[in-house]
Design a protein around this motif. Structure first.
Motif, PDB file in Angstrom:
ATOM      1  N   MET A   1       0.854  -1.194   0.000  1.00 21.59           N
ATOM      2  CA  MET A   1       0.000   0.000   0.000  1.00 21.59           C
ATOM      3  C   MET A   1       0.885   1.236   0.000  1.00 21.59           C
ATOM      4  N   ASP A   2       0.673   2.128  -0.969  1.00 20.90           N
ATOM      5  CA  ASP A   2       1.530   3.309  -1.068  1.00 20.90           C
ATOM      6  C   ASP A   2       1.118   4.376  -0.051  1.00 20.90           C
ATOM      7  N   ASP A   3       1.885   5.469  -0.030  1.00 19.15           N
ATOM      8  CA  ASP A   3       1.679   6.493   0.994  1.00 19.15           C
ATOM      9  C   ASP A   3       0.308   7.156   0.900  1.00 19.15           C
ATOM     10  N   SER A   4      -0.177   7.418  -0.328  1.00 20.83           N
ATOM     11  CA  SER A   4      -1.484   8.066  -0.480  1.00 20.83           C
ATOM     12  C   SER A   4      -2.599   7.180   0.048  1.00 20.83           C
ATOM     13  N   MET A   5      -2.480   5.882  -0.199  1.00 17.39           N
ATOM     14  CA  MET A   5      -3.479   4.953   0.310  1.00 17.39           C
ATOM     15  C   MET A   5      -3.403   4.843   1.831  1.00 17.39           C
ATOM     16  N   ARG A   6      -2.180   4.892   2.352  1.00 18.79           N
ATOM     17  CA  ARG A   6      -2.016   4.817   3.800  1.00 18.79           C
ATOM     18  C   ARG A   6      -2.628   6.038   4.486  1.00 18.79           C
ATOM     19  N   ARG A   7      -2.421   7.209   3.875  1.00 24.10           N
ATOM     20  CA  ARG A   7      -3.009   8.428   4.439  1.00 24.10           C
ATOM     21  C   ARG A   7      -4.527   8.352   4.410  1.00 24.10           C
ATOM     22  N   LEU A   8      -5.049   7.799   3.321  1.00 25.22           N
ATOM     23  CA  LEU A   8      -6.496   7.648   3.212  1.00 25.22           C
ATOM     24  C   LEU A   8      -7.005   6.689   4.285  1.00 25.22           C
ATOM     25  N   ALA A   9      -6.323   5.576   4.462  1.00 28.43           N
ATOM     26  CA  ALA A   9      -6.734   4.594   5.469  1.00 28.43           C
ATOM     27  C   ALA A   9      -6.746   5.219   6.857  1.00 28.43           C
ATOM     28  N   GLU A  10      -5.720   6.009   7.147  1.00 26.10           N
ATOM     29  CA  GLU A  10      -5.621   6.618   8.475  1.00 26.10           C
ATOM     30  C   GLU A  10      -6.643   7.732   8.679  1.00 26.10           C
ATOM     31  N   SER A  11      -7.155   8.302   7.576  1.00 25.27           N
ATOM     32  CA  SER A  11      -8.148   9.370   7.697  1.00 25.27           C
ATOM     33  C   SER A  11      -9.459   8.874   8.282  1.00 25.27           C
ATOM     34  N   PHE A  12      -9.703   7.575   8.220  1.00 21.89           N
ATOM     35  CA  PHE A  12     -10.936   7.026   8.793  1.00 21.89           C
ATOM     36  C   PHE A  12     -10.879   6.989  10.320  1.00 21.89           C
ATOM     37  N   GLN A  13      -9.679   7.098  10.863  1.00 17.27           N
ATOM     38  CA  GLN A  13      -9.480   7.136  12.317  1.00 17.27           C
ATOM     39  C   GLN A  13     -10.112   5.932  13.009  1.00 17.27           C
TER      40      GLN A  13
END
Length: 247
Positions: A1-13
Motif C-alpha cells: 500500500m503506497d503512501d497516499s493509500m495509507r493516508r487515506l486509510a488513516e483518515s478514517f481514524q
C-alpha cells in the motif's frame, strides 16, 4: 500500500486490516464475517473498501474537502421506503412512455415468470475477472458507528449516474436494516454489496426485488440473463449477499 493509500486509510481514524492485491478473496470474506460478529460486542461496524484508483481519487477528494460525516449521519431520515417507491415509479413511468404500451401489460412482461436465479453467498465486488484474486489492495475497516447505516457517513458513495445520492443512500440503508437486517458491507468505486445474514427475513422476494431494481436498475438490466424481475427475486430468496453495480 503506497503512501497516499495509507493516508487515506488513516483518515478514517479507526482500526483497519490491509489485504494486498492478488490475495485470496475468500480470506477477505472470512475476515469480514469474523469482524461482523466481533463488532456486535465491541461497538463497530466492519466494511471492506477496495482501493482501486477511482475509489482512492473519490475518497481523497472528500477528505480534502473536509466532508462532514456527522452531518450526513445526523441528517438520516426515515424515508427510505418512500425514496425507493418514488424511484421505481419514475422508472416505470419512463419505460411506459418510451414503449407506449399498457402499464399492466408492461409490468407483467417485466416481472416475468422465472423460477431460478443466481444465489449469492460470498462477496464478489472486489474479485478480479482476470485471475479470480483480489483486484486491488483492500481495507477491512472497523468503523466506530452505533448503527450499520451510519457507515455511509464514512463511505459516502453515490450521487452519480443512477446511483442514489449519499443523503438518500443512508436513509435506504437504514430502512433495509430495519426491514431485513441487511448491512452495507463492501464498497468499490462502482459496486456496493450488502451482507444479509437473515436473507429476506421473511419478506416477499418479488417485493424485495422491486426495491433492489429501484436502488440499482443495472441489477436487473445487466445482472440477469432474462432481464426479468422474477429472476432476481428467485435468486434473492436464497442469498445472504446483495450485489449492486452502477455502470
Amino acid at each position: 500500500m503506497d503512501d497516499s493509500m495509507r493516508r487515506l486509510a488513516e483518515s478514517f481514524q479507526c482500526k483497519y486490516t490491509v489485504f494486498e492485491k492478488g490475495s485470496d478473496p475468500k480470506l477477505v470474506g472470512q475476515a469480514y464475517r469474523a469482524a461482523f460478529e466481533a463488532g456486535k460486542q465491541e461497538g463497530f461496524c466492519p466494511a471492506v473498501l477496495l482501493l482501486d484508483e477511482y475509489a482512492v481519487e473519490w475518497l481523497g477528494e472528500i477528505v480534502r474537502d473536509e466532508y462532514d460525516r456527522d452531518a450526513i449521519i445526523s441528517g438520516c431520515q426515515d424515508n427510505g421506503q418512500e425514496l425507493l417507491k418514488k424511484r421505481l415509479d419514475e422508472y416505470i413511468e419512463d419505460f411506459i412512455e418510451y414503449s407506449q404500451t399498457d402499464t399492466e401489460d408492461w409490468m407483467k412482461d417485466f416481472i416475468g415468470e422465472e423460477t431460478e436465479g443466481e444465489c449469492l453467498h460470498d462477496f464478489i465486488g472486489y474479485i478480479s475477472f482476470r485471475d479470480g484474486m483480489l483486484e486491488a489492495d483492500a481495507l477491512l475497516l472497523e468503523i466506530p458507528v452505533k448503527n450499520p447505516w451510519e457507515v455511509i457517513g464514512y463511505l459516502p458513495m453515490g450521487g452519480w449516474n443512477e446511483c442514489p445520492a449519499p443523503e438518500e443512500m443512508i436513509s435506504i440503508c437504514k430502512y433495509w436494516y430495519e426491514k431485513y437486517q441487511a448491512v452495507p458491507a463492501v464498497f468499490t468505486h462502482d459496486v456496493m454489496e450488502f451482507y444479509a445474514p437473515l436473507g429476506l427475513n421473511g419478506m416477499d422476494s418479488l417485493e424485495t426485488a422491486k426495491e433492489h431494481y429501484a436502488f440499482c436498475v443495472d441489477r436487473v438490466d445487466q445482472g440477469t440473463r432474462t432481464y426479468k424481475l422474477s429472476e432476481l427475486a428467485a435468486g434473492l430468496a436464497g442469498s445472504e449477499v446483495w450485489y449492486f453495480w452502477w455502470d
